[in-house]
Design an enzyme around this catalytic site. Structure first.
Site: not given
Ligand code: DSN
Length: 451
Positions: A199, A225, A56, A234, A228, A54
Site C-alpha cells: 500500500d 490512492t 459499469e 481523490r 497524496k 454510468y
Molecule cells: N487518511 C490517510 C492519511 O492521512 O494518511 C490514510 O488513509
C-alpha cells in the site's frame, strides 16, 4: 478556470464555504502529509460532464450504451499507470484507498483467513487489520510492529509469518518516515506462501519521481490512492505485477471482478479523467524534480526542528513525512499542539507514536509533511523558517498548558481542551506566528486567477 459565477448566484451558502476553504488553503501552511494541491487541469476534469455517465464494466465491456468516450478516458488512465509504474495490470476504478484495500482482501482471502499488516499505532493503516476496522474483524489479524528506535521490526514480522502462515501480508504505512523494506518482506511472504500487497498511497508520487524504491519487482499487488504525493484527484488504483501474475495467473481477473460487480457500481468517470491527467503530469521531468524536492524539504524541516530540540521518531526522515514525538513534554499532548498550530494557520494532524503512552484519539505525536508546501514552490530556506515557527508554537503551547498530563477523566479532559482552545484567539505569540505564515504564503500564490 472557474470563477464560480453560476454557483455564487444559485447557492450562496455552498459558494461561501468553498471561498472560505480556498482562502484557508491559500493563507495557511498545509502540512498534513497525505494532502496536496492538484493541478487546475485535474480540477477542470473533475468538474466536467463526465460525472453524468454510468459505465459499469470495463472499457469495451460495459453494461450501458454510450460509453465510447468514457472508454477512451479509462484506457488512457490504465495505459499511463502501467507505463509509469511498470505493472502488468491496473484497475483505476476504486472509489478510494479503503475500498480498494477491501477489494484486495476479498480477491485473495476468505473471511476468517489470517492476514498481517503494520500495527496502526506503529504507523500502519486502519485497513491493514486494525481492530476497529472491518478488516480487523472479518480476518484474523496478526499485526507486526516497529522497534524501539522506530524502524520496522522485520525480524518480528518474519517470526510472526512463520508462526501464523498468513494468506496476505501488507507492506505500507501512513505514519512511517523511513524506506519500506520491500525486498525483505518479499522473502517473508515467499517463505510462508502469502500474497504480498504494497500500500504505497503515501509514497506513490515519490516512487514515480524515483525518490523511493518501487515495490513492483517484489510484491504481487500494489495499491495507491491518487491524491497524496501523486497529486491527482481523490481516488485509488490497484495494480497487479508480473510477479503477482506468475504466482496467480488469475489475479488480475480476481481483482477486477471484486471491484465490479463484487463491490462497486458505476465508476466515477470524472475522477478517472483526473487520474489520467495526474499520471501524465507524474511522468514529466518536472514531477521528478518535485518528488526529489519533497524529500529534500522534509529533511531540511527535520533538521530545523531538531535544532530547536524537537524530538522526531527515528530521528528524521527519508520520505515526505516527519513524526514529532511530544513525550519529552508530557503525555497525550498532540491535540493541544495541533490546535495551537491551527491558530497560527499551520495545518497538521495529531498522531500516535510507537509505544504511545496515551490512547489513539489523544495521541502524543504530530504528523506533518512537505508535499503540499513543495507544490507551492517552497524550498529548503522556507523549511528552515517553518521549522522555527513550529518550534515557537510548541514552546508557547507548553508555556500556557495548565498541565502536561492529559486527564484520564473524560469530562475533565474535555474541559481542559475546551479552555485551552478558548484562549488561543487572544494569544499574542501565536498571532505573531500567524502573521509570519501569512507573509510566507503571500510569496507562494496558490491557484492564481481562481475566483
Ligand atoms: N487518511 C490517510 C492519511 O492521512 O494518511 C490514510 O488513509
Amino acid at each position: 478556470m472557474s470563477n464560480f459565477e453560476k454557483l455564487s448566484r444559485q447557492d450562496p451558502h455552498v459558494y461561501e464555504a468553498i471561498m472560505n476553504e480556498l482562502k484557508r488553503q491559500r493563507e495557511g501552511l498545509e502540512m498534513i502529509p497525505s494532502e496536496n494541491f492538484t493541478s487546475q487541469a485535474v480540477l477542470e476534469a473533475m468538474g466536467s460532464i463526465l460525472t453524468n455517465k454510468y459505465s459499469e464494466g470495463y472499457p469495451t465491456h460495459r453494461y450501458y450504451g454510450g460509453n465510447q468516450f468514457i472508454d477512451v478516458v479509462e484506457k488512457l488512465a490504465q495505459d499511463r499507470a502501467k507505463a509509469l509504474f511498470k505493472v502488468a495490470h491496473v484497475n483505476v476504478q476504486p472509489y478510494s484507498g479503503s475500498p480498494a484495500n477491501l477489494a484486495i482482501y476479498m480477491a485473495v482471502c476468505k473471511p476468517g483467513d489470517t492476514i498481517m499488516g503494520q500495527n496502526l499505532p506503529d504507523g500502519g493503516h486502519l485497513t491493514h487489520g486494525f481492530k476497529t476496522s472491518l478488516t480487523g474483524q472479518i480476518f484474523n489479524s496478526v499485526p507486526y510492529h516497529v522497534k524501539p528506535d522506530g524502524y520496522l521490526d522485520v525480524e518480528e514480522a518474519a517470526r510472526l509469518a512463520k508462526e501464523h502462515k498468513p494468506k496476505l501480508i501488507w507492506i505500507g504505512a501512513t505514519a512511517y518516515t523511513r524506506p519500506l523494506p520491500f525486498k525483505e518482506f518479499a522473502g517473508i511472504a515467499e517463505d510462508c506462501g502469502a500474497y504480498l500487497a504494497a500500500d504505497v498511497s503515501h509514497i506513490s508520487g515519490l516512487i514515480a519521481a524515483g525518490a523511493h524504491e518501487s515495490p513492483v519487482d517484489y510484491v504481487d499487488i500494489v495499491m495507491t490512492t491518487t491524491h497524496k504525493t501523486l497529486r491527482g484527484p481523490r481516488g485509488a488504483m490497484i495494480m497487479v505485477t508480473e510477479k503477482g501474475l506468475k504466482k496467480d495467473p488469475d489475479l488480475a481477473n480476481k481483482i477486477d471482478k471484486t471491484i465490479f460487480p463484487g463491490m462497486q457500481g458505476g465508476p466515477h468517470n470524472h475522477i478517472t479523467a483526473g487520474i489520467a491527467i495526474a499520471l501524465a503530469e507524474a511522468s514529466t521531468p518536472a514531477f521528478k524534480e518535485y518528488g526529489q524536492q519533497i524529500v529534500k524539504n522534509a529533511r531540511a524541516l527535520g533538521e530545523s526542528l531538531k535544532r530547536r530540540n524537537i524530538k522526531l521518531v527515528t530521528g528524521g526522515t527519508d520520505n515526505h513525512m516527519l513524526l514529532i514525538d511530544l513525550t519529552p513534554f508530557g503525555s497525550g499532548l498532540g491535540v493541544f499542539v495541533q490546535d495551537a498550530l491551527d491558530r497560527a494557520n499551520i495545518t497538521v494532524n495529531k498522531n500516535t507514536i510507537p509505544k504511545d503512552p496515551a490512547p489513539p484519539f489523544y495521541p502524543s505525536g504530530i504528523r506533518l509533511g512537505t508535499p503540499a508546501l513543495t507544490t507551492r514552490g517552497m524550498k529548503e530556506p522556507e523549511m528552515d523558517e517553518i521549522g522555527g515557527l513550529i518550534a515557537d508554537v510548541v514552546d508557547e503551547t507548553m508555556r500556557i498548558l495548565p498541565s502536561r498530563q492529559l486527564p484520564e477523566d473524560k469530562n475533565t479532559r474535555q474541559a481542559m481542551i475546551r479552555e485551552f482552545k478558548e484562549q488561543l484567539p487572544a494569544n499574542k505569540r501565536l498571532e505573531e506566528v500567524r502573521q509570519k505564515v501569512l507573509k510566507l504564503c503571500g510569496r507562494f500564490p496558490l491557484y492564481p486567477g481562481m475566483a
